[in-house]
Write a protein that holds these residues in place. Structure first.
Motif, PDB file in Angstrom:
ATOM      1  N   SER A 176       0.815  -1.219   0.000  1.00  0.00           N
ATOM      2  CA  SER A 176       0.000   0.000   0.000  1.00  0.00           C
ATOM      3  C   SER A 176       0.846   1.265   0.000  1.00  0.00           C
ATOM      4  CB  SER A 176      -0.942   0.015   1.209  1.00  0.00           C
ATOM      5  OG  SER A 176      -0.202   0.011   2.416  1.00  0.00           O
ATOM      6  N   HIS A 202      -1.488   9.214  -5.071  1.00  0.00           N
ATOM      7  CA  HIS A 202      -2.403   8.329  -4.343  1.00  0.00           C
ATOM      8  C   HIS A 202      -1.556   7.261  -3.655  1.00  0.00           C
ATOM      9  CE1 HIS A 202      -6.039   6.093  -3.399  1.00  0.00           C
ATOM     10  NE2 HIS A 202      -5.523   5.020  -3.968  1.00  0.00           N
ATOM     11  N   GLY A 229      -4.201   4.549   0.322  1.00  0.00           N
ATOM     12  CA  GLY A 229      -5.631   4.827   0.356  1.00  0.00           C
ATOM     13  C   GLY A 229      -5.992   6.296   0.401  1.00  0.00           C
ATOM     14  N   SER A 230      -4.981   7.172   0.476  1.00  0.00           N
ATOM     15  CA  SER A 230      -5.238   8.619   0.520  1.00  0.00           C
ATOM     16  C   SER A 230      -4.687   9.280  -0.738  1.00  0.00           C
ATOM     17  CB  SER A 230      -4.574   9.240   1.752  1.00  0.00           C
ATOM     18  OG  SER A 230      -5.099   8.686   2.942  1.00  0.00           O
TER      19      SER A 230
END
Length: 253
Positions: A82, A107, A110-111
């Motif tokens: 991630s 990105h 997840g943000s």
């Protein structure tokens, strides 16, 4: 596939020799044995594994940007997880010598964050934001986004880089990002906006239209968010074509 399955970063090891190692059961750095290759190459591989293992443990991913072939840097995708940074830029044109970067969207985890020219889009902010990224994921970023950023902000981005433009073509997916998105069934909130519209929206913002900037940012962010599911699928296909057929029975790496 993880970077620990790879031997092609070693000088003198090409895809043929790497596949020979895999077929001999050496599918991970920890499994390397001397008698699979000659003594000189064996020494090089051992030296590489010692150095690479230390760099990987310290999360010094720039090491792999230098030693791993450009078309194989997707092999870091699983390691990055991630923390992979999906990046896309918007500009006022195609020439990095005449035009300027207007927005940069990233990105990660997840943000999504967008830096805007004249606000927070600075050399220092970009350098800080990208310094610890284990892997940069773009679409055509090797030819456009990264050279544009490096020229505009006097940066040298020493980050491993998976360019989905070439990776997609390797697995039979053609066209631009919007074409690939359609093949994956990805829909956008603003489906009619194009790169040409992004230039228009920026100029409208410069004339005082804040709503135009909001639309531009939304478009730019979609370019990065949509890369994530594409990258996951494409790396899975690359894994199957490169490594899956020689993986030892029962090896789930």
């Amino acid at each position: 596939m993880r970077i620990e399955n790879s031997f092609i970063p070693v000088r003198g090891v090409g895809e043929k020799t790497e596949r020979k190692l895999w077929k001999a059961g050496v599918t991970h750095w920890d499994e390397f044995e001397h008698d699979v290759v000659g003594p000189t190459l064996s020494t090089r591989i051992e030296t590489f594994i010692e150095t690479a293992s230390d760099r990987l443990e310290r999360a010094q991913y720039g090491f792999f940007a230098d030693c791993l072939p450009a078309n194989s840097q997707w092999r870091l995708f699983e390691n990055a997880g991630s923390d992979a940074c999906y990046l896309d830029i918007e500009t006022t044109g195609l020439s990095r010598h005449r035009d300027v970067v207007t927005t940069v969207s990233m990105h990660q985890g997840g943000s999504t964050e967008t830096l805007v020219r004249g606000r927070d889009l600075t050399r220092q902010r970009l350098a800080e934001r990208l310094a610890d990224a284990p892997l940069l994921v773009t679409f055509n970023g090797r030819r456009f986004d990264v050279p544009f950023i490096e020229h505009a902000f006097d940066l040298d981005l020493q980050v491993p880089h998976m360019d989905l433009y070439s990776a997609c073509r390797t697995v039979g997916l053609s066209g631009g990002l919007s074409d690939v998105e359609r093949q994956f069934g990805i829909e956008r909130d603003d489906p009619d906006i194009s790169g040409r519209d992004a230039v228009r929206l920026w100029h409208e913002y410069e004339r005082g239209d804040e709503a135009a900037l909001e639309t531009l940012v939304r478009y730019n962010q979609a370019d990065t968010i949509n890369l994530e599911p594409i990258a996951r699928d494409v790396t899975s296909r690359l894994h199957d074509s490169v490594f899956g057929t020689v993986r030892r029975s029962g090896d789930e790496t």
